[in-house]
Design an enzyme around this catalytic site. Structure first.
Site, short mmCIF file in Angstrom:
data_model
loop_
_atom_site.label_atom_id
_atom_site.label_comp_id
_atom_site.label_asym_id
_atom_site.label_seq_id
_atom_site.Cartn_x
_atom_site.Cartn_y
_atom_site.Cartn_z
N SER A 73 13.08 -43.36 -13.54
CA SER A 73 11.92 -42.47 -13.36
C SER A 73 11.96 -41.24 -14.26
CB SER A 73 11.84 -42.02 -11.90
OG SER A 73 12.99 -41.28 -11.54
N GLU B 4 0.82 -1.20 0.00
CA GLU B 4 0.00 0.00 0.00
C GLU B 4 0.86 1.26 0.00
OE1 GLU B 4 -2.11 -2.92 2.89
OE2 GLU B 4 -0.10 -2.59 2.09
N CYS C 105 -0.30 0.29 7.80
CA CYS C 105 -0.78 0.75 6.50
C CYS C 105 -2.14 1.43 6.61
CB CYS C 105 -0.85 -0.42 5.53
SG CYS C 105 0.79 -1.00 5.00
#
Length: 378
Positions: free
Chosen positions: A173, A56, A89
């Site tokens: 794998s 902010e 804020c």
């Protein structure tokens, strides 16, 4: 465009801003904010790193002037109402003269949740909440767990076939899933402060366990190797795996038990590798003790990539909080092939471990299902 869709479009932009700090804000959350005047974005900001200004304040600073009458602030997380290193804020919003704030998710901290909304409304500011809330909460799944549970999020990652196999009977794998799915795994690896594997994976694959995201420089977070007997370092140091010898070796932590050879432990420490020795529980590391040690070290999340023995171990201990399950459209149909998980024996489907808060994604022909784990009542 209706108001709900209007708000969601701007919140989507705020989420994109927040994601620019992917993996860099721990132990803080990722937050994005923007200021809209007459339907146009005029300033943006995001929380870039721990200790830096909040989103902010960054957006207000980027605006560089008083917002016009009717300006709206969009922010992905409830504005903080307490004075930390950067100030509340809520106070900055009030001082700027904003009269409307649109928020995605509320503060997950029970001690603070809703207090920011109350402070803003008490000063005559209109507050709209819950816009794209699920997406805003999901963005900070590590932070949300950490702030509520006071312990790291332990998340497992598995790549398997449709019939639940992770390797052929030969042990091969590479690769079950495609390149796009593997790239997404690297993206999640970058988010988590730490990655973990078992001794078997280190000996079989000699992985680097670094973060390799396209377009970004390779880097490395904390690396855990679970090795109860220190067999990964039992050979001559010249033959040690990469995680003990590369330029990031000081990021490596070997988690062992008192059964580990003291001489090997000393050699690892002398080479710059950290060693955590814990009490053993039936020859295995006690997961609760490991989580407590991580909390003491401010490690908010650990991404466990296996192998199967490590993941089955943490699952059996009911210590795994979250699971990333990548699945390829592939069948081995072989009872001797490697199983994804073993060690559990539910008598009914209701006794199985269930995933909740599900999120799904597609990567070519591969699919990802991820979510929180819910264990059956004992």
């Amino acid at each position: 465009m209706n108001q709900q869709t209007h708000d969601e479009v701007f919140m989507e932009r705020a989420l994109a801003l927040a994601s620019r700090a992917w993996g860099r804000t721990h132990p803080n959350p990722m937050v994005g904010a923007l200021i809209v005047e007459d339907g146009v974005v005029v300033a943006e900001g995001f929380h870039a790193q721990d200790g830096g200004p909040h989103a902010e304040r960054v957006a207000l600073s980027a605006l560089g002037r008083a917002p016009k009458p009717g300006a709206v602030l969009y922010v992905t997380l409830e504005p903080c109402s307490t004075h930390g290193r950067t100030g509340a804020c809520c106070d900055a919003i009030v001082a700027a003269g904003l009269k409307h704030v649109v928020v995605g998710a509320s503060d997950p901290n029970p001690a603070h949740a809703g207090r920011g909304f109350e402070r803003l409304r008490a000063r005559g500011i209109e507050v709209t909440t819950g816009v794209a809330e699920a997406e805003c909460r999901d963005l900070n799944l590590i932070f949300n767990h950490w702030i509520v549970k006071k312990r790291p999020l332990l998340a497992g990652k598995i790549a398997m076939t449709l019939d639940g196999k992770i390797a052929c009977r030969t042990g091969e794998s590479k690769w079950i899933t495609g390149e796009a799915a593997r790239a997404d795994g690297q993206r999640w690896r970058k988010l988590f402060p730490a990655i973990a594997v078992g001794a078997g994976t280190v000996l079989a694959d000699n992985p680097s366990l670094t973060r390799r995201v396209a377009g970004e420089a390779e880097d490395c977070g904390r690396r855990f190797v679970f090795d109860t007997t220190l067999r990964t370092a039992g050979m001559d140091a010249a033959e040690w795996p990469k995680v003990y010898t590369d330029r990031w070796r000081e990021n490596t932590i070997v988690v062992t038990t008192m059964a580990g050879d003291a001489g090997i432990r000393e050699r690892l420490v002398a080479a710059g590798v950290k060693v955590w020795s814990h009490e053993a529980s039936r020859g295995k590391v006690a997961w609760d003790e490991f989580a407590q040690r991580c909390a003491q070290e401010n490690i908010t999340g650990v991404y466990l990539e296996g192998g199967a023995q490590l993941l089955s171990n943490v699952l059996a201990a009911r210590a795994l909080d979250y699971l990333f399950c990548y699945q390829a459209p592939l069948l081995f149909a072989d009872s001797e092939a490697g199983e994804a998980f073993t060690g559990s024996a539910p008598g009914t489907p209701a006794e199985g471990i269930r995933m909740t808060d599900l999120r799904r994604a597609r990567f070519g022909d591969d699919a990802l299902v991820r979510g929180r784990l819910v264990y059956p009542k004992s």
